[in-house]
Scaffold this motif. Structure first.
Motif, PDB file in Angstrom:
ATOM      1  N   TYR A   1       0.792  -1.229   0.000  1.00 34.75           N
ATOM      2  CA  TYR A   1       0.000   0.000   0.000  1.00 34.75           C
ATOM      3  C   TYR A   1       0.826   1.282   0.000  1.00 34.75           C
ATOM      4  N   GLY A   2       2.135   1.179   0.151  1.00 37.54           N
ATOM      5  CA  GLY A   2       2.922   2.395   0.224  1.00 37.54           C
ATOM      6  C   GLY A   2       4.396   2.125   0.017  1.00 37.54           C
ATOM      7  N   GLN A   3       5.209   3.076   0.452  1.00 38.40           N
ATOM      8  CA  GLN A   3       6.651   2.945   0.293  1.00 38.40           C
ATOM      9  C   GLN A   3       7.343   3.052   1.645  1.00 38.40           C
ATOM     10  N   ARG A   4       8.384   2.235   1.781  1.00 35.32           N
ATOM     11  CA  ARG A   4       9.191   2.269   3.000  1.00 35.32           C
ATOM     12  C   ARG A   4      10.069   3.514   2.950  1.00 35.32           C
ATOM     13  N   VAL A   5      10.035   4.305   4.015  1.00 29.60           N
ATOM     14  CA  VAL A   5      10.888   5.489   4.092  1.00 29.60           C
ATOM     15  C   VAL A   5      11.965   5.339   5.165  1.00 29.60           C
ATOM     16  N   GLN A   6      11.766   4.432   6.094  1.00 33.56           N
ATOM     17  CA  GLN A   6      12.779   4.020   7.053  1.00 33.56           C
ATOM     18  C   GLN A   6      12.478   2.568   7.409  1.00 33.56           C
ATOM     19  N   ASN A   7      13.318   1.935   8.212  1.00 35.03           N
ATOM     20  CA  ASN A   7      13.176   0.502   8.459  1.00 35.03           C
ATOM     21  C   ASN A   7      11.769   0.074   8.855  1.00 35.03           C
ATOM     22  N   SER A   8      11.160   0.753   9.771  1.00 34.74           N
ATOM     23  CA  SER A   8       9.826   0.370  10.236  1.00 34.74           C
ATOM     24  C   SER A   8       8.823   1.495  10.042  1.00 34.74           C
ATOM     25  N   VAL A   9       9.003   2.251   8.956  1.00 39.73           N
ATOM     26  CA  VAL A   9       8.135   3.395   8.680  1.00 39.73           C
ATOM     27  C   VAL A   9       7.740   3.385   7.204  1.00 39.73           C
ATOM     28  N   PHE A  10       6.445   3.500   6.954  1.00 43.63           N
ATOM     29  CA  PHE A  10       5.921   3.539   5.591  1.00 43.63           C
ATOM     30  C   PHE A  10       5.040   4.758   5.402  1.00 43.63           C
ATOM     31  N   GLU A  11       5.120   5.365   4.206  1.00 44.77           N
ATOM     32  CA  GLU A  11       4.191   6.405   3.784  1.00 44.77           C
ATOM     33  C   GLU A  11       3.205   5.749   2.839  1.00 44.77           C
ATOM     34  N   CYS A  12       1.920   5.911   3.121  1.00 40.78           N
ATOM     35  CA  CYS A  12       0.887   5.273   2.303  1.00 40.78           C
ATOM     36  C   CYS A  12      -0.181   6.293   1.922  1.00 40.78           C
ATOM     37  N   SER A  13      -0.475   6.378   0.640  1.00 42.01           N
ATOM     38  CA  SER A  13      -1.573   7.203   0.158  1.00 42.01           C
ATOM     39  C   SER A  13      -2.761   6.268  -0.031  1.00 42.01           C
ATOM     40  N   LEU A  14      -3.781   6.416   0.816  1.00 41.92           N
ATOM     41  CA  LEU A  14      -4.865   5.437   0.898  1.00 41.92           C
ATOM     42  C   LEU A  14      -6.231   6.089   0.805  1.00 41.92           C
ATOM     43  N   THR A  15      -7.173   5.335   0.275  1.00 43.41           N
ATOM     44  CA  THR A  15      -8.569   5.714   0.425  1.00 43.41           C
ATOM     45  C   THR A  15      -9.034   5.204   1.787  1.00 43.41           C
ATOM     46  N   GLU A  16     -10.194   5.632   2.209  1.00 41.65           N
ATOM     47  CA  GLU A  16     -10.728   5.161   3.492  1.00 41.65           C
ATOM     48  C   GLU A  16     -10.880   3.641   3.506  1.00 41.65           C
ATOM     49  N   SER A  17     -11.393   3.080   2.414  1.00 38.31           N
ATOM     50  CA  SER A  17     -11.586   1.626   2.368  1.00 38.31           C
ATOM     51  C   SER A  17     -10.252   0.888   2.332  1.00 38.31           C
ATOM     52  N   GLN A  18      -9.250   1.416   1.623  1.00 37.65           N
ATOM     53  CA  GLN A  18      -7.932   0.784   1.622  1.00 37.65           C
ATOM     54  C   GLN A  18      -7.331   0.792   3.025  1.00 37.65           C
TER      55      GLN A  18
END
Length: 96
Positions: free
Chosen positions: A30-47
């Motif tokens: 659903y997104g991209q890893r930006v640090q080891n245990s951190v992700f940025e995700c662009s999501l809809t409410e249902s996603q």
């Protein structure tokens, strides 16, 4: 919506190491890893609801934790970066 997902999975056991991999793989979907245990995700409410349920089914709630930070529509102005940048603009054009 932009959601920052952070997690801490107890990896003292083999099952913990497997949970860690499964959490990371779910977030990668659903997104991209930006640090080891951190992700940025662009999501809809249902996603978001689907991903949250998936993550809840993976972790051990007595040992692990996941945090969701909702950055809103103007998220670009809320993130400052210092040092090596290994991520890309997920709202921009992507040429494959």
């Amino acid at each position: 919506m932009m959601v920052l997902i952070t997690y801490d999975v107890n990896t003292l056991s083999n099952s913990g190491k497997k949970r860690l991999r499964n959490v990371a793989n779910a977030c990668k979907d659903y997104g991209q890893r930006v640090q080891n245990s951190v992700f940025e995700c662009s999501l809809t409410e249902s996603q978001f609801l689907i991903l949250r349920a998936r993550l809840e089914s993976i972790i051990n709630i007595e040992l692990d934790s996941i945090r969701f930070y909702f950055l809103g529509k103007n998220w670009e102005r809320r993130i400052e970066k210092i040092g090596k940048i290994t991520s890309f603009d997920i709202s921009g054009d992507l040429i494959i």
